[in-house]
Design an enzyme around this catalytic site. Structure first.
Site, PDB file in Angstrom:
ATOM      1  N   ALA A  14       0.577 -48.157 -16.837  1.00 13.46           N
ATOM      2  CA  ALA A  14       0.966 -47.384 -18.021  1.00 13.46           C
ATOM      3  C   ALA A  14      -0.030 -46.265 -18.285  1.00 13.46           C
ATOM      4  O   ALA A  14      -1.240 -46.420 -18.075  1.00 13.46           O
ATOM      5  CB  ALA A  14       1.054 -48.299 -19.236  1.00 13.46           C
ATOM      6  N   ILE A  16      -1.248 -45.135 -20.987  1.00 12.94           N
ATOM      7  CA  ILE A  16      -2.246 -45.392 -22.015  1.00 12.94           C
ATOM      8  C   ILE A  16      -3.530 -45.958 -21.417  1.00 12.94           C
ATOM      9  O   ILE A  16      -4.620 -45.809 -21.992  1.00 12.94           O
ATOM     10  CB  ILE A  16      -1.680 -46.366 -23.088  1.00 12.94           C
ATOM     11  CG1 ILE A  16      -2.650 -46.552 -24.250  1.00 12.94           C
ATOM     12  CG2 ILE A  16      -1.345 -47.721 -22.462  1.00 12.94           C
ATOM     13  CD1 ILE A  16      -2.930 -45.302 -25.036  1.00 12.94           C
ATOM     14  N   TYR A  59      -0.486 -58.052  -9.982  1.00 16.06           N
ATOM     15  CA  TYR A  59      -1.111 -58.653 -11.158  1.00 16.06           C
ATOM     16  C   TYR A  59      -2.023 -59.820 -10.781  1.00 16.06           C
ATOM     17  O   TYR A  59      -3.126 -59.981 -11.334  1.00 16.06           O
ATOM     18  CB  TYR A  59      -0.044 -59.155 -12.126  1.00 16.06           C
ATOM     19  CG  TYR A  59       0.803 -58.090 -12.785  1.00 16.06           C
ATOM     20  CD1 TYR A  59       0.408 -56.754 -12.828  1.00 16.06           C
ATOM     21  CD2 TYR A  59       2.017 -58.427 -13.390  1.00 16.06           C
ATOM     22  CE1 TYR A  59       1.180 -55.794 -13.439  1.00 16.06           C
ATOM     23  CE2 TYR A  59       2.802 -57.471 -14.017  1.00 16.06           C
ATOM     24  CZ  TYR A  59       2.390 -56.161 -14.034  1.00 16.06           C
ATOM     25  OH  TYR A  59       3.167 -55.207 -14.646  1.00 16.06           O
ATOM     26  N   LYS A  98      -1.861 -52.729 -28.558  1.00 15.48           N
ATOM     27  CA  LYS A  98      -1.083 -53.064 -29.749  1.00 15.48           C
ATOM     28  C   LYS A  98       0.405 -52.790 -29.500  1.00 15.48           C
ATOM     29  O   LYS A  98       0.744 -51.939 -28.669  1.00 15.48           O
ATOM     30  CB  LYS A  98      -1.599 -52.296 -30.972  1.00 15.48           C
ATOM     31  CG  LYS A  98      -1.442 -50.769 -30.871  1.00 15.48           C
ATOM     32  CD  LYS A  98      -0.051 -50.302 -31.238  1.00 15.48           C
ATOM     33  CE  LYS A  98       0.238 -48.945 -30.712  1.00 15.48           C
ATOM     34  NZ  LYS A  98       1.671 -48.609 -30.776  1.00 15.48           N
ATOM     35  N   ARG A 168       9.904 -47.340 -25.852  1.00 15.15           N
ATOM     36  CA  ARG A 168       9.889 -47.612 -27.285  1.00 15.15           C
ATOM     37  C   ARG A 168      11.292 -47.602 -27.889  1.00 15.15           C
ATOM     38  O   ARG A 168      11.473 -47.951 -29.057  1.00 15.15           O
ATOM     39  CB  ARG A 168       8.989 -46.602 -27.998  1.00 15.15           C
ATOM     40  CG  ARG A 168       7.507 -46.806 -27.710  1.00 15.15           C
ATOM     41  CD  ARG A 168       6.630 -45.786 -28.386  1.00 15.15           C
ATOM     42  NE  ARG A 168       6.632 -44.504 -27.709  1.00 15.15           N
ATOM     43  CZ  ARG A 168       5.868 -43.478 -28.053  1.00 15.15           C
ATOM     44  NH1 ARG A 168       5.055 -43.584 -29.087  1.00 15.15           N
ATOM     45  NH2 ARG A 168       5.911 -42.346 -27.379  1.00 15.15           N
TER      46      ARG A 168
END
Length: 331
Positions: A14, A16, A59, A98, A168
């Site tokens: 991602a 972010i 992962y 978050k 989102r």
């Protein structure tokens, strides 16, 4: 004495992750991003090469890496708890982007897994570690406003930012404006004034996915019945808003850029026509760098943190209640 190096692994590619972890780690001593994993290892390799991360894979590689102490998890909220629990059981600390998880139930699972494993779990409310937010909370709880009369949040993202195809806007992935930005307002409310009670909520729903709130207007009650209104929105005007307004019997407070203080946040307290407090965020201070610096320090000394998952569970329970009040199901 040289501080022990804290190795960081990232789950997912991602965007972010670069802003929240990779960039701060480049300038902070004692932390290093060791590895990045993705469902598609080829995607992880591409991200690792671009970001200068030495190792990549899936992962499981990250969770089993012997040099990874802290796992950063910026995955969709509906799968975040599963991977957080796995990381904790693998002996890693975790920092979840978050919101902490999809809902209060899965958030509790993260907190309980951390306790069981003897590891730390944090939620990435990065704004809480910025000096501006610390000062804001100091003013809010100082008594300078007198008796509280009402609290108003407007966390509206400009309408052109969250475009079709954005996660989102996907109900399967925990989408919705209250999940994305409303949770910040709930977190700050709880930090300043304790646990609120949800009174009502009204949502503007996506035509493409009616599980997703494009806008949410929630009314909460603080102690002594003080009203707190929260607007979260993906359909704000061209400027958007990250504002807080608090009215008291002695003065009123207005704060801007609350979610990302480094974007020119301002704090102003006025009493009648008199300016009591007027401050701006310090130029150059970055909330994500402060967050990583804080988490690293906490892991070294074992001190409490406002980002602890056990505290974040309460925020997700309030978020759940807002969705129920709007006639929607928690994520």
């Amino acid at each position: 004495m040289t501080e022990r190096l804290i190795g960081i692994g990232i789950l997912g590619a991602a965007g972010i992750a670069e802003r929240a972890i990779v960039e701060p780690a480049r300038v902070l001593e004692g932390v290093r991003v060791i590895a990045i994993g993705a469902r598609d290892p080829a995607r992880a390799r591409t991200a690792a090469a671009r970001l200068g991360v030495p190792e990549s894979g899936d992962y499981e590689m990250v969770l089993n890496h012997p040099d990874v102490d802290l796992v950063y998890i910026p995955l969709p909220s509906t799968v975040q708890a599963d991977w957080a629990v796995r990381a904790l059981q693998a002996g890693k600390h975790v920092l979840c982007e978050k919101p902490l998880s999809a809902n209060g139930t899965t958030a509790t699972q993260i907190a309980e897994a951390a306790d069981a494993a003897g590891r730390r779990a944090f939620v990435g409310f990065h704004y809480r570690l910025h000096g501006f937010t610390r000062r804001l909370l100091e003013v809010l709880t100082s008594g300078v406003l007198g008796d509280l009369q009402r609290v108003e949040f407007d966390f509206s993202i400009p309408h052109f930012v969250v475009k079709p195809g954005n996660i989102r806007l996907d109900g399967d992935l925990g989408g919705g404006s209250f999940m994305d930005v409303g949770c910040y307002a709930v977190d700050l409310t709880r930090a300043a004034w304790g646990e609120p009670r949800v009174v009502s909520a009204e949502a503007v729903l996506s035509a493409d996915d009616p599980r997703v709130d494009l806008q949410m207007d929630a009314e909460l009650k603080l102690a002594r019945g003080i009203p707190a209104r929260i607007r979260s929105s993906f359909i704000g005007d061209d400027q958007g808003s990250m504002s807080l307004r608090v009215v008291g019997t002695a003065a009123q407070l207005e704060a801007t850029s609350v979610i990302v203080p480094q974007w020119g946040a301002e704090l102003r307290v006025t009493a009648s026509d008199r300016v009591v407090i007027e401050e701006r965020a310090v130029d150059g201070e970055n909330s994500y760098a402060r967050q990583l610096e804080h988490v690293a320090a906490v892991l070294r000394v074992g001190s409490p943190s406002p980002l602890d998952a056990a505290l974040g569970v309460g925020t997700m329970r309030v978020v759940d209640e807002v969705y129920r009040a709007a006639g929607l199901q928690p994520r």
